[in-house]
Motif scaffolding. Structure first.
Motif, short mmCIF file in Angstrom:
data_model
loop_
_atom_site.label_atom_id
_atom_site.label_comp_id
_atom_site.label_asym_id
_atom_site.label_seq_id
_atom_site.Cartn_x
_atom_site.Cartn_y
_atom_site.Cartn_z
N ASP A 32 0.81 -1.23 0.03
CA ASP A 32 -0.16 0.14 -0.06
C ASP A 32 0.81 1.34 -0.01
O ASP A 32 0.45 2.21 -0.65
CB ASP A 32 -1.16 0.03 0.99
N PRO A 33 2.02 1.42 0.88
CA PRO A 33 2.71 2.75 0.59
C PRO A 33 3.27 3.06 -0.74
O PRO A 33 3.49 4.11 -1.37
CB PRO A 33 4.06 2.63 1.50
N TYR A 34 3.43 2.03 -1.69
CA TYR A 34 4.05 1.91 -2.88
C TYR A 34 2.99 1.82 -4.04
O TYR A 34 3.22 1.79 -5.11
CB TYR A 34 4.95 0.67 -3.03
N SER A 35 1.66 1.58 -3.97
CA SER A 35 0.70 1.39 -4.69
C SER A 35 -0.18 2.64 -5.28
O SER A 35 -0.49 3.33 -4.45
CB SER A 35 -0.38 0.47 -4.15
N SER A 36 -0.17 2.79 -6.50
CA SER A 36 -0.73 3.81 -7.09
C SER A 36 -2.46 3.70 -6.56
O SER A 36 -2.99 4.85 -6.77
CB SER A 36 -0.49 4.13 -8.46
N ASP A 37 -2.76 2.60 -6.43
CA ASP A 37 -4.24 2.28 -6.08
C ASP A 37 -4.40 2.47 -4.60
O ASP A 37 -5.66 2.24 -4.06
CB ASP A 37 -4.58 1.00 -6.66
N GLY A 38 -3.49 2.24 -3.71
CA GLY A 38 -3.56 2.62 -2.43
C GLY A 38 -4.08 0.97 -1.79
O GLY A 38 -4.76 1.19 -0.72
N HIS A 39 -3.79 -0.04 -2.43
CA HIS A 39 -3.95 -1.21 -1.73
C HIS A 39 -2.70 -2.04 -1.51
O HIS A 39 -1.69 -1.87 -1.85
CB HIS A 39 -4.68 -2.16 -2.87
N ASP A 40 -3.20 -3.19 -0.60
CA ASP A 40 -1.97 -3.87 -0.23
C ASP A 40 -1.60 -4.97 -1.09
O ASP A 40 -0.83 -5.92 -1.18
CB ASP A 40 -2.27 -4.71 1.01
N GLY A 41 -2.36 -5.12 -2.29
CA GLY A 41 -1.97 -6.08 -3.66
C GLY A 41 -2.11 -5.30 -4.61
O GLY A 41 -2.50 -4.13 -4.78
N VAL A 42 -1.75 -6.11 -5.86
CA VAL A 42 -1.82 -5.61 -7.22
C VAL A 42 -3.54 -5.54 -7.85
O VAL A 42 -4.18 -6.63 -7.59
CB VAL A 42 -1.04 -6.46 -8.15
N VAL A 43 -3.87 -4.50 -8.06
CA VAL A 43 -5.54 -4.17 -8.61
C VAL A 43 -5.46 -4.52 -10.00
O VAL A 43 -4.70 -4.03 -10.77
CB VAL A 43 -5.86 -3.04 -8.36
#
Ligand code: PBG
Length: 332
Positions: A121-132
């Motif tokens: 989540d800190p690295y995700s452009s979607d703000g999720h803990d996994g790949v969307v």
């Protein structure tokens, strides 16, 4: 009347003697937020007294916590928006903010235990803990990234990696990857029972990591974090994480889930941690600022309650404050 329970409450001395639960600095872990830059101590408005720290400020803070006898810190990086993407690629950079923070903390205070967060989540452009993908948070694609991220963090010197993502199978995937990379001694603290809670809001402010809402991205974490209504399911998650090789298991949040801590403690064969999360810190701080409750008393009562429920380890933003208080008066 022959039986008078009040006899054992009559003086501070007798209360001290019969106290069932003791708070100890040894069980405290301080979560810390890190940012790029120098000389930065930027207060998080929804978490009064908690700051985002640049690496030099982190080093100072870690030294101070070590001097107070706090055994561990849990590091959370705030990643620049420009580095975020759908796969959280920046999490795999051995020169990224998190690995550099681990090295800075290690250098600042050698014996301090360094716990590194494993989640997208800190690295995700979607703000999720996994790949969307197509509106779904994909489990198995995420496992591979988490496993590689854990080896990067271990390579930087983390003592413990802490997967906070709630993907199925991640503890096993991370264990295999760590072992294959020569990090058999690095422990896994798994967020075994992590609930889809409203009490993480201030943490997401701190990292700017809230799930983005648009038609392709789920606006909450309910397809992977647990339903707050479920207690038995926490035991199922616990069993899986133990079978996959978790060294320490965590219940999160702590305060509204004391029953879950109790149940997990009774069944777990490994140490149990609990996370006194940002929202419960914020509530208490706000009420105290308004003069509605006594901050110190409410802090000590909350932490004691978490221990009484069965937690061996407490992650808390109050770690420094509680350690200072315990040093002055170990048995108030
Ligand atoms: C995300 C993560 C969260 C927290 C720790 N790791 C937030 C979330 O799941 O959205 C919350 C901690 C807190 O609220 O203090 N991997």
């Amino acid at each position: 009347m022959r039986i008078r329970p009040r006899r054992l409450r009559a003086t501070p001395g007798v209360r001290r003697l019969v106290r069932e639960t003791r708070l100890d600095v040894d069980c405290l872990v301080a979560p810390l937020f890190v940012v790029e830059g120098a000389g930065i101590r930027e207060e998080i408005p929804s978490m009064p007294g908690q700051c985002r720290l640049s690496l030099d400020a982190l080093a100072e803070e870690v030294r101070e916590l070590a001097d107070l006898g706090i055994p561990g810190v849990a590091l959370f990086p705030k990643i620049d928006d420009a580095l975020k993407d759908a796969r959280g690629s920046a999490s795999l950079d051995p020169e990224g903010l998190a690995p550099r923070a681990i090295r800075a903390a290690r250098e600042a205070a050698e014996p301090m235990l360094i716990i590194a967060d494993v989640a997208l989540d800190p690295y995700s452009s979607d703000g999720h803990d996994g790949v969307v993908r197509q509106g779904r948070v994909e489990n198995d694609v995420t496992l591979d990234i988490l496993a590689r991220m854990a080896t990067v963090l271990a390579g930087a010197g983390a003592d413990i990696v802490a997967p906070s993502d709630m993907m199925d199978g991640r503890v096993g995937a991370i264990r295999d990857a760590l072992d294959a990379a020569g990090h058999a001694d690095v422990a896994i603290l798994s967020y075994a029972a992590k609930y889809a809670s409203a009490f993480y809001g201030p943490f997401r402010d701190a990292l700017d990591s809230a799930p983005r809402t648009n038609e392709n991205v789920p606006g909450d974490k309910k397809t992977y974090q647990m339903d707050p209504a479920n207690g038995e399911e926490a035991l199922r998650e616990l069993d899986l994480d133990l079978a996959e090789g978790a060294d320490i298991v965590m219940v999160k949040p702590a305060i509204p889930y004391l029953d879950v801590i109790y149940r997990v403690r009774r069944r777990s064969t490994v140490p149990v941690a609990a996370y006194h999360v940002s929202g419960t810190y914020a509530m208490l701080s706000a009420a105290a600022q308004n003069g509605w409750i006594d901050r110190e008393e409410a802090m000590m009562e909350s932490l004691t309650a978490i221990r009484r429920a069965g937690a061996d380890i407490i992650l808390t933003y109050f770690a420094k404050e509680a350690a200072k208080k315990l040093r002055l008066a170990p048995n108030p």
